[in-house]
Scaffold this motif. Structure first.
Motif, PDB file in Angstrom:
ATOM      1  N   VAL A 265      -1.340   4.483   7.671  1.00 29.55           N
ATOM      2  CA  VAL A 265      -0.292   3.468   7.562  1.00 29.55           C
ATOM      3  C   VAL A 265      -0.539   2.342   8.564  1.00 29.55           C
ATOM      4  O   VAL A 265      -0.423   1.157   8.215  1.00 29.55           O
ATOM      5  N   ALA A 266      -0.887   2.682   9.794  1.00 27.94           N
ATOM      6  CA  ALA A 266      -1.154   1.661  10.815  1.00 27.94           C
ATOM      7  C   ALA A 266      -2.299   0.750  10.388  1.00 27.94           C
ATOM      8  O   ALA A 266      -2.227  -0.472  10.548  1.00 27.94           O
ATOM      9  N   HIS A 267      -3.339   1.345   9.842  1.00 31.68           N
ATOM     10  CA  HIS A 267      -4.487   0.558   9.389  1.00 31.68           C
ATOM     11  C   HIS A 267      -4.078  -0.409   8.269  1.00 31.68           C
ATOM     12  O   HIS A 267      -4.414  -1.591   8.295  1.00 31.68           O
ATOM     13  N   LEU A 268      -3.332   0.093   7.295  1.00 31.26           N
ATOM     14  CA  LEU A 268      -2.946  -0.723   6.140  1.00 31.26           C
ATOM     15  C   LEU A 268      -1.873  -1.753   6.472  1.00 31.26           C
ATOM     16  O   LEU A 268      -1.795  -2.796   5.810  1.00 31.26           O
ATOM     17  N   ALA A 269      -1.069  -1.499   7.493  1.00 29.77           N
ATOM     18  CA  ALA A 269      -0.038  -2.461   7.892  1.00 29.77           C
ATOM     19  C   ALA A 269      -0.660  -3.761   8.405  1.00 29.77           C
ATOM     20  O   ALA A 269      -0.016  -4.808   8.383  1.00 29.77           O
ATOM     21  N   ARG A 270      -1.923  -3.708   8.801  1.00 32.56           N
ATOM     22  CA  ARG A 270      -2.605  -4.923   9.264  1.00 32.56           C
ATOM     23  C   ARG A 270      -2.886  -5.899   8.121  1.00 32.56           C
ATOM     24  O   ARG A 270      -3.005  -7.093   8.350  1.00 32.56           O
ATOM     25  N   THR A 271      -3.004  -5.369   6.897  1.00 32.55           N
ATOM     26  CA  THR A 271      -3.458  -6.206   5.785  1.00 32.55           C
ATOM     27  C   THR A 271      -2.479  -6.252   4.610  1.00 32.55           C
ATOM     28  O   THR A 271      -2.768  -6.915   3.616  1.00 32.55           O
ATOM     29  N   HIS A 272      -1.361  -5.568   4.709  1.00 32.95           N
ATOM     30  CA  HIS A 272      -0.398  -5.513   3.612  1.00 32.95           C
ATOM     31  C   HIS A 272       0.980  -5.951   4.081  1.00 32.95           C
ATOM     32  O   HIS A 272       1.305  -5.839   5.260  1.00 32.95           O
ATOM     33  N   ASP A 273       1.793  -6.421   3.151  1.00 29.05           N
ATOM     34  CA  ASP A 273       3.155  -6.846   3.470  1.00 29.05           C
ATOM     35  C   ASP A 273       4.091  -5.663   3.696  1.00 29.05           C
ATOM     36  O   ASP A 273       5.100  -5.787   4.388  1.00 29.05           O
TER      37      ASP A 273
ATOM     38  N   LEU B 212       5.701   6.689  12.414  1.00 27.68           N
ATOM     39  CA  LEU B 212       5.935   5.740  11.318  1.00 27.68           C
ATOM     40  C   LEU B 212       6.937   4.666  11.737  1.00 27.68           C
ATOM     41  O   LEU B 212       6.747   3.479  11.436  1.00 27.68           O
ATOM     42  N   ALA B 213       7.986   5.061  12.456  1.00 28.59           N
ATOM     43  CA  ALA B 213       8.950   4.077  12.949  1.00 28.59           C
ATOM     44  C   ALA B 213       8.283   3.126  13.944  1.00 28.59           C
ATOM     45  O   ALA B 213       8.511   1.907  13.908  1.00 28.59           O
ATOM     46  N   ARG B 214       7.458   3.667  14.824  1.00 29.09           N
ATOM     47  CA  ARG B 214       6.764   2.825  15.805  1.00 29.09           C
ATOM     48  C   ARG B 214       5.848   1.823  15.127  1.00 29.09           C
ATOM     49  O   ARG B 214       5.798   0.649  15.490  1.00 29.09           O
ATOM     50  N   ILE B 215       5.131   2.267  14.112  1.00 27.95           N
ATOM     51  CA  ILE B 215       4.219   1.375  13.389  1.00 27.95           C
ATOM     52  C   ILE B 215       4.992   0.234  12.747  1.00 27.95           C
ATOM     53  O   ILE B 215       4.575  -0.931  12.813  1.00 27.95           O
ATOM     54  N   ALA B 216       6.123   0.538  12.137  1.00 27.02           N
ATOM     55  CA  ALA B 216       6.920  -0.512  11.498  1.00 27.02           C
ATOM     56  C   ALA B 216       7.366  -1.552  12.517  1.00 27.02           C
ATOM     57  O   ALA B 216       7.215  -2.759  12.290  1.00 27.02           O
ATOM     58  N   VAL B 217       7.884  -1.107  13.632  1.00 25.13           N
ATOM     59  CA  VAL B 217       8.371  -2.039  14.646  1.00 25.13           C
ATOM     60  C   VAL B 217       7.210  -2.812  15.269  1.00 25.13           C
ATOM     61  O   VAL B 217       7.272  -4.037  15.407  1.00 25.13           O
TER      62      VAL B 217
ATOM     63  N   ALA C 133       0.849  -1.194   0.000  1.00 27.22           N
ATOM     64  CA  ALA C 133       0.000   0.000   0.000  1.00 27.22           C
ATOM     65  C   ALA C 133       0.880   1.238   0.000  1.00 27.22           C
ATOM     66  O   ALA C 133       1.992   1.223   0.522  1.00 27.22           O
ATOM     67  N   VAL C 134       0.364   2.297  -0.584  1.00 29.31           N
ATOM     68  CA  VAL C 134       1.023   3.594  -0.585  1.00 29.31           C
ATOM     69  C   VAL C 134       0.050   4.597   0.007  1.00 29.31           C
ATOM     70  O   VAL C 134      -1.098   4.696  -0.448  1.00 29.31           O
ATOM     71  N   VAL C 135       0.497   5.309   1.034  1.00 31.40           N
ATOM     72  CA  VAL C 135      -0.316   6.360   1.632  1.00 31.40           C
ATOM     73  C   VAL C 135       0.358   7.688   1.292  1.00 31.40           C
ATOM     74  O   VAL C 135       1.525   7.893   1.612  1.00 31.40           O
ATOM     75  N   ALA C 136      -0.375   8.557   0.627  1.00 26.29           N
ATOM     76  CA  ALA C 136       0.179   9.823   0.156  1.00 26.29           C
ATOM     77  C   ALA C 136      -0.664  10.993   0.646  1.00 26.29           C
ATOM     78  O   ALA C 136      -1.890  10.996   0.497  1.00 26.29           O
ATOM     79  N   ALA C 137       0.012  11.976   1.209  1.00 25.11           N
ATOM     80  CA  ALA C 137      -0.658  13.204   1.635  1.00 25.11           C
ATOM     81  C   ALA C 137      -1.063  14.021   0.412  1.00 25.11           C
ATOM     82  O   ALA C 137      -0.584  13.790  -0.692  1.00 25.11           O
ATOM     83  N   ARG C 138      -1.942  14.994   0.616  1.00 26.05           N
ATOM     84  CA  ARG C 138      -2.389  15.862  -0.479  1.00 26.05           C
ATOM     85  C   ARG C 138      -1.725  17.239  -0.457  1.00 26.05           C
ATOM     86  O   ARG C 138      -1.683  17.913  -1.470  1.00 26.05           O
ATOM     87  N   TRP C 139      -1.228  17.686   0.710  1.00 28.90           N
ATOM     88  CA  TRP C 139      -0.575  18.993   0.783  1.00 28.90           C
ATOM     89  C   TRP C 139       0.621  19.011  -0.156  1.00 28.90           C
ATOM     90  O   TRP C 139       1.324  18.017  -0.293  1.00 28.90           O
ATOM     91  N   HIS C 140       0.877  20.161  -0.766  1.00 31.24           N
ATOM     92  CA  HIS C 140       1.987  20.345  -1.709  1.00 31.24           C
ATOM     93  C   HIS C 140       1.819  19.392  -2.897  1.00 31.24           C
ATOM     94  O   HIS C 140       2.671  18.566  -3.194  1.00 31.24           O
ATOM     95  N   GLU C 141       0.695  19.562  -3.567  1.00 28.05           N
ATOM     96  CA  GLU C 141       0.240  18.634  -4.599  1.00 28.05           C
ATOM     97  C   GLU C 141       1.275  18.334  -5.684  1.00 28.05           C
ATOM     98  O   GLU C 141       1.459  17.175  -6.049  1.00 28.05           O
ATOM     99  N   ALA C 142       1.951  19.338  -6.192  1.00 29.57           N
ATOM    100  CA  ALA C 142       2.922  19.078  -7.273  1.00 29.57           C
ATOM    101  C   ALA C 142       4.029  18.155  -6.782  1.00 29.57           C
ATOM    102  O   ALA C 142       4.405  17.197  -7.476  1.00 29.57           O
ATOM    103  N   PHE C 143       4.567  18.411  -5.602  1.00 32.55           N
ATOM    104  CA  PHE C 143       5.622  17.556  -5.075  1.00 32.55           C
ATOM    105  C   PHE C 143       5.085  16.161  -4.772  1.00 32.55           C
ATOM    106  O   PHE C 143       5.762  15.155  -5.003  1.00 32.55           O
ATOM    107  N   MET C 144       3.861  16.110  -4.272  1.00 27.33           N
ATOM    108  CA  MET C 144       3.250  14.815  -3.967  1.00 27.33           C
ATOM    109  C   MET C 144       3.042  13.994  -5.226  1.00 27.33           C
ATOM    110  O   MET C 144       3.225  12.780  -5.215  1.00 27.33           O
ATOM    111  N   ASP C 145       2.657  14.645  -6.321  1.00 27.59           N
ATOM    112  CA  ASP C 145       2.502  13.921  -7.582  1.00 27.59           C
ATOM    113  C   ASP C 145       3.816  13.256  -7.984  1.00 27.59           C
ATOM    114  O   ASP C 145       3.834  12.103  -8.417  1.00 27.59           O
ATOM    115  N   GLY C 146       4.927  13.965  -7.819  1.00 34.71           N
ATOM    116  CA  GLY C 146       6.230  13.394  -8.138  1.00 34.71           C
ATOM    117  C   GLY C 146       6.584  12.231  -7.228  1.00 34.71           C
ATOM    118  O   GLY C 146       7.075  11.195  -7.691  1.00 34.71           O
ATOM    119  N   LEU C 147       6.335  12.382  -5.934  1.00 32.55           N
ATOM    120  CA  LEU C 147       6.620  11.299  -4.992  1.00 32.55           C
ATOM    121  C   LEU C 147       5.783  10.065  -5.298  1.00 32.55           C
ATOM    122  O   LEU C 147       6.296   8.936  -5.314  1.00 32.55           O
TER     123      LEU C 147
END
Length: 155
Positions: free
Chosen positions: A64-72, A99-104, A19-33
């Motif tokens: 991210v926490a929600h999606l980490a339950r169902t994605h690799d 984000l680090a806490r969620i991963a661990v 899964a990819v979770v992407a913010a909407r703020w700074h739309e042009a930069f987010m599109d590139g990411l």
């Protein structure tokens, strides 16, 4: 040079749920990411990632926490640009730590694609847009799937 020494990855991540979770703020930069992340996933055999958009970077951890339950693996993408108040520091620190806490806690890789920049020029240079020197979305996706493959292969 920023990015010097970055590892080269070539992994077969086919069969992984990403899964990819992407913010909407700074739309042009987010599109590139986001483009960079989905390109990296496609090159590794992940052709249909779940993509979720959230309002801003502060909202990344809950999704991210929600999606980490169902994605690799989950890739988190956001942009925080320093302004004239301490807001930048609070958001960047809180999101990074969560984000680090969620991963661990979840045992699932979280690709760290949160740009924390002093100005828009730095964000542009790291966002993977035309003329950028780096594609942090691409790198974050590569790191997440390379780690997921490594974990998959552990006994």
């Amino acid at each position: 040079m920023v990015g010097a020494g970055s590892p080269e990855f070539s992994v077969d991540a086919s069969g992984l749920s990403v899964a990819v979770v992407a913010a909407r703020w700074h739309e042009a930069f987010m599109d590139g990411l986001l483009d960079g992340a989905t390109r990296a996933l496609g090159e590794a055999g992940v052709n249909d990632p779940t993509v979720v958009r959230v309002p801003g970077s502060f909202e990344l951890p809950v999704a991210v926490a929600h999606l980490a339950r169902t994605h690799d693996a989950v890739v988190a993408l956001g942009v925080v640009i320093k302004g004239g108040t301490p807001h930048f520091h609070f958001v960047a620190d809180a999101v990074s730590q969560q984000l680090a806490r969620i991963a661990v806690d979840s045992g699932k890789p979280v690709g760290f694609g949160l740009l924390t920049c002093d100005n828009e020029a730095q964000a542009r240079d790291r966002s993977g847009l035309s003329g950028s020197h780096e594609s942090k979305g691409y790198e974050a996706a590569q790191a997440a799937i390379a780690t997921a493959v490594a974990l998959r292969d552990l006994p």
